[in-house]
Design an enzyme around this catalytic site. Sequence first.
Site, PDB file in Angstrom:
ATOM      1  N   TYR A  18      -2.964  -0.447  10.245  1.00 39.93           N
ATOM      2  CA  TYR A  18      -2.924  -0.802   8.829  1.00 39.93           C
ATOM      3  C   TYR A  18      -1.560  -0.480   8.222  1.00 39.93           C
ATOM      4  CZ  TYR A  18      -4.285  -0.985   3.905  1.00 39.93           C
ATOM      5  OH  TYR A  18      -4.355  -1.291   2.556  1.00 39.93           O
ATOM      6  N   SER A  73       0.858  -1.186   0.000  1.00 37.94           N
ATOM      7  CA  SER A  73       0.000   0.000   0.000  1.00 37.94           C
ATOM      8  C   SER A  73       0.894   1.236   0.000  1.00 37.94           C
ATOM      9  CB  SER A  73      -0.881   0.011   1.251  1.00 37.94           C
ATOM     10  OG  SER A  73      -1.490   1.271   1.443  1.00 37.94           O
TER      11      SER A  73
END
Length: 258
Positions: free
Chosen positions: A155, A142
């Site tokens: 996250y 990501s």
Amino acid sequence: MQPFQLTHKTALVTGGASGIGRAIAETFAKNGARVVILDFNETQAKEVVEAFKAEGLELQYKICDMSKAEEVQQIVDAIASQNKIDILVNNAGVAHVGNIENTTEADLDRIYSINIKGVYNCAKAVIKHMKGNNGVIINMASIASSVGISDRFAYSMSKGAVLTMTYSIAKDYVDQGIRCNSISPARVHTPFVDGFIAKNYPDNQEEMFEKLSKTQPLGRMGKPAEIAHLALYLASDEASFITGTDFPIDGGFIKLNG
């Protein structure tokens, strides 16, 4: 033979029953791969496979909890006994919103078990089957692996681990013919995003969608198919000179913001 073909190759796609994973599974199948979706949601997995059958695509699914090492290994070994495993896409993952203060230990454990341990379990399970066979591992990282994003503590931690696992696997197995790369998307328009907006901003969904879209310099969210086509390239023989690299696909987010 056309470029970017995966004919006669077997690809495992974790989290392949929805969102980016579904787009990757479909794209791989359309380019000749035998695709096996590994997913925890049997209802969605069945629906996806049936939808693909209607398009003339043959895919399979296996219900799998990626956080359980023994379960993953058994499923991978069973698949490998039928066909050589050529490609693994570690796409399965969960999100979490919050900073360190409002991230509970349970939140952290949940993120770790799926986003980090799940990638570890699946990669470890396929490695022995890929040695000397020009195997390809693609991990879904990501932009949060590389830059700070507000309220994404757990996250970001997990995706940072995915990025460095990618580098480690690439380094350790380059001499055994295994390539390992990662993809780092910015915000992508998936059903998850729609659900998040509907849940948290029920009275101004259109406004929030527009606001989130504009966080990318290109002014929109990515499309699952765009991520899938990058994954197709990295899985193909045309990318045989690429390993140990992260590929941002982010509408300019990392380099053009700030």
